[in-house]
Design an enzyme around this catalytic site. Sequence first.
Site, mmCIF file in Angstrom:
data_model
loop_
_atom_site.group_PDB
_atom_site.id
_atom_site.type_symbol
_atom_site.label_atom_id
_atom_site.label_comp_id
_atom_site.label_asym_id
_atom_site.label_seq_id
_atom_site.Cartn_x
_atom_site.Cartn_y
_atom_site.Cartn_z
ATOM 1 N N TYR A 1 20.069 7.005 -19.652
ATOM 2 C CA TYR A 1 20.419 5.852 -20.469
ATOM 3 C C TYR A 1 21.214 4.874 -19.625
ATOM 4 O O TYR A 1 22.116 5.288 -18.908
ATOM 5 C CB TYR A 1 21.251 6.318 -21.665
ATOM 6 C CG TYR A 1 21.678 5.215 -22.615
ATOM 7 C CD1 TYR A 1 20.738 4.555 -23.405
ATOM 8 C CD2 TYR A 1 23.017 4.867 -22.750
ATOM 9 C CE1 TYR A 1 21.134 3.560 -24.289
ATOM 10 C CE2 TYR A 1 23.418 3.878 -23.638
ATOM 11 C CZ TYR A 1 22.478 3.228 -24.415
ATOM 12 O OH TYR A 1 22.876 2.254 -25.284
ATOM 13 N N ASP B 1 24.060 4.330 -11.344
ATOM 14 C CA ASP B 1 24.737 4.025 -12.603
ATOM 15 C C ASP B 1 25.872 5.026 -12.806
ATOM 16 O O ASP B 1 25.662 6.146 -13.230
ATOM 17 C CB ASP B 1 23.732 4.059 -13.757
ATOM 18 C CG ASP B 1 24.400 3.766 -15.104
ATOM 19 O OD1 ASP B 1 25.641 3.634 -15.146
ATOM 20 O OD2 ASP B 1 23.670 3.688 -16.113
ATOM 21 N N LYS C 1 32.964 2.715 -19.328
ATOM 22 C CA LYS C 1 33.752 3.860 -19.817
ATOM 23 C C LYS C 1 35.134 3.986 -19.161
ATOM 24 O O LYS C 1 36.001 3.178 -19.469
ATOM 25 C CB LYS C 1 32.902 5.122 -19.736
ATOM 26 C CG LYS C 1 31.633 4.948 -20.593
ATOM 27 C CD LYS C 1 30.825 6.169 -20.916
ATOM 28 C CE LYS C 1 29.801 5.844 -21.984
ATOM 29 N NZ LYS C 1 28.435 5.771 -21.556
HETATM 30 C C1 LIG Z 1 27.351 4.634 -21.855
HETATM 31 C C2 LIG Z 1 26.419 4.346 -20.755
HETATM 32 C C3 LIG Z 1 25.907 3.055 -20.542
HETATM 33 C C4 LIG Z 1 26.128 1.930 -21.514
HETATM 34 O O1 LIG Z 1 27.465 1.557 -21.586
HETATM 35 P P1 LIG Z 1 27.974 0.741 -22.892
HETATM 36 O O2 LIG Z 1 29.389 0.417 -22.555
HETATM 37 O O3 LIG Z 1 27.819 1.678 -24.043
HETATM 38 O O4 LIG Z 1 27.134 -0.461 -23.030
HETATM 39 C C5 LIG Z 1 25.149 2.834 -19.407
HETATM 40 N N1 LIG Z 1 24.892 3.819 -18.524
HETATM 41 C C6 LIG Z 1 25.361 5.064 -18.705
HETATM 42 C C7 LIG Z 1 25.072 6.113 -17.685
HETATM 43 C C8 LIG Z 1 26.118 5.380 -19.830
HETATM 44 O O5 LIG Z 1 26.550 6.625 -20.016
#
Ligand SMILES: *Cc1c(COP(=O)(O)O)cnc(C)c1O
Length: 424
Positions: free
Chosen positions: A144, A239, A267
């Site tokens: 994601y 990411d 995060k």
């Molecule tokens: C949570 C997450 C996102 C998205 O971040 P948001 O602040 O919810 O938009 C993108 N990449 C990874 C790996 C994530 O865990």
Amino acid sequence: MNYTKSQQLFSRAQQSIPGGVNSPVRAFRSVGGTPVFIKSAKGAHLFDEDGNQFIDYINSWGPMILGHAYEPVVKAIQEKAAGSTSFGAPTELEIDMAELIKSMAPNIDLIRMVSSGTEACMSAIRLARGYTGRNKFIKFEGCYHGHADCFLVKAGSGLATLNIQTVPGITAGVAKDTLTAPYNDLQTVEKLVEEHNGDIAAIIIEPVAGNMGCIPPQEAFLEGLRRICDEENIVFIVDEVMTGFRLAAGGAQEKLNINADLVTYGKVIGGGLPVGAFGGKKEIMEHIAPLGNVYQAGTLSGNPIAMIAGFTMLSELKNNPSIYQELEEKGAYLEKGLNEILSQKSLPHRVNRFGSMISIFFCDNEVTSLESASKTDTKIFNQFFHHLLENGVYLPPSAYESWFFSNALSFEDLDKTFDVIRRF
Ligand SMILES: *Cc1c(COP(=O)(O)O)cnc(C)c1O
């Protein structure tokens, strides 16, 4: 436990908020029951509106790595807010933040702050496309990268939980430029690169996957991706929204010794406020406006309250490297306990863990990809989830999410968690 107030609030919420929540997995759709409405939290413990207390294994899906209401962060926010909450003009604090991040994480010459992980990943893809002049990119099934259109193709937990296969609103034109490969499958990536020779702008990956449960990369997988990117002039986007500042001060890049061309954060970087960032090599980052003509902007980007929260949190992590050792010890203790108790119960299971990311799959097979993760018995997970919730342990409400714990979690909390699981 009594959830009367949560039930009342959930009914009320549904009158004004779609599904009663502002982010889908919170709605408990897959596990059933009523979401618990949280009133406050301190350290490793959540307190709900009915006065129930829970040991928290979500920690806001990652950010609260030092526990809730961590005093230095709370104090810094309070002090900063008195000097106004936004200017829309540059501040010294933004430089401090960028310099701090650069001092902690490798391969970052330039970094731009945004307000969410979604924005960070979306902007990184746009930049990779602008830089290479190519349109397609490769992502991995079950990973994601936020909810931007181009990522909502085989995109992990939220969608897996709700069993959404194709997403209405995403045009075929957008979807066709997103190529997908199974996680840990280098061969498929090689095939895609060959088939779409010269058309691939980027490969984006969660270096330790956390959005289909916790799935670490296999030996030589990330190295293989790096090699392919080097050979084909593809931008390698790591990411680190979930792994950044969590697996180590320098994130997965440091822990796994990988070199990103671009890296995205979210995060932990915001200390619990809405923050994201993307950064990387100068040669690529220079293409972002106002230096270059790949456009990217944000009214509240670099917001002072968000910056001071993130800056304070990251400073604590940088100055106290033993935190990561402690998280590792707690993680190992949790993993061992879960394995022992579930084995005694003869429940087929796999515990996957990397540092302070961990999850249980109720299945008989190794879990290395979305396909193997989806063999988990979600019915058992849902019973497990509710048993734990009823007994004061708050897990992510989905079989396809990694748990995150904070360093405020004590061995006593862990032992309490084990006692509850023994009674499952
Ligand atoms: C949570 C997450 C996102 C998205 O971040 P948001 O602040 O919810 O938009 C993108 N990449 C990874 C790996 C994530 O865990």
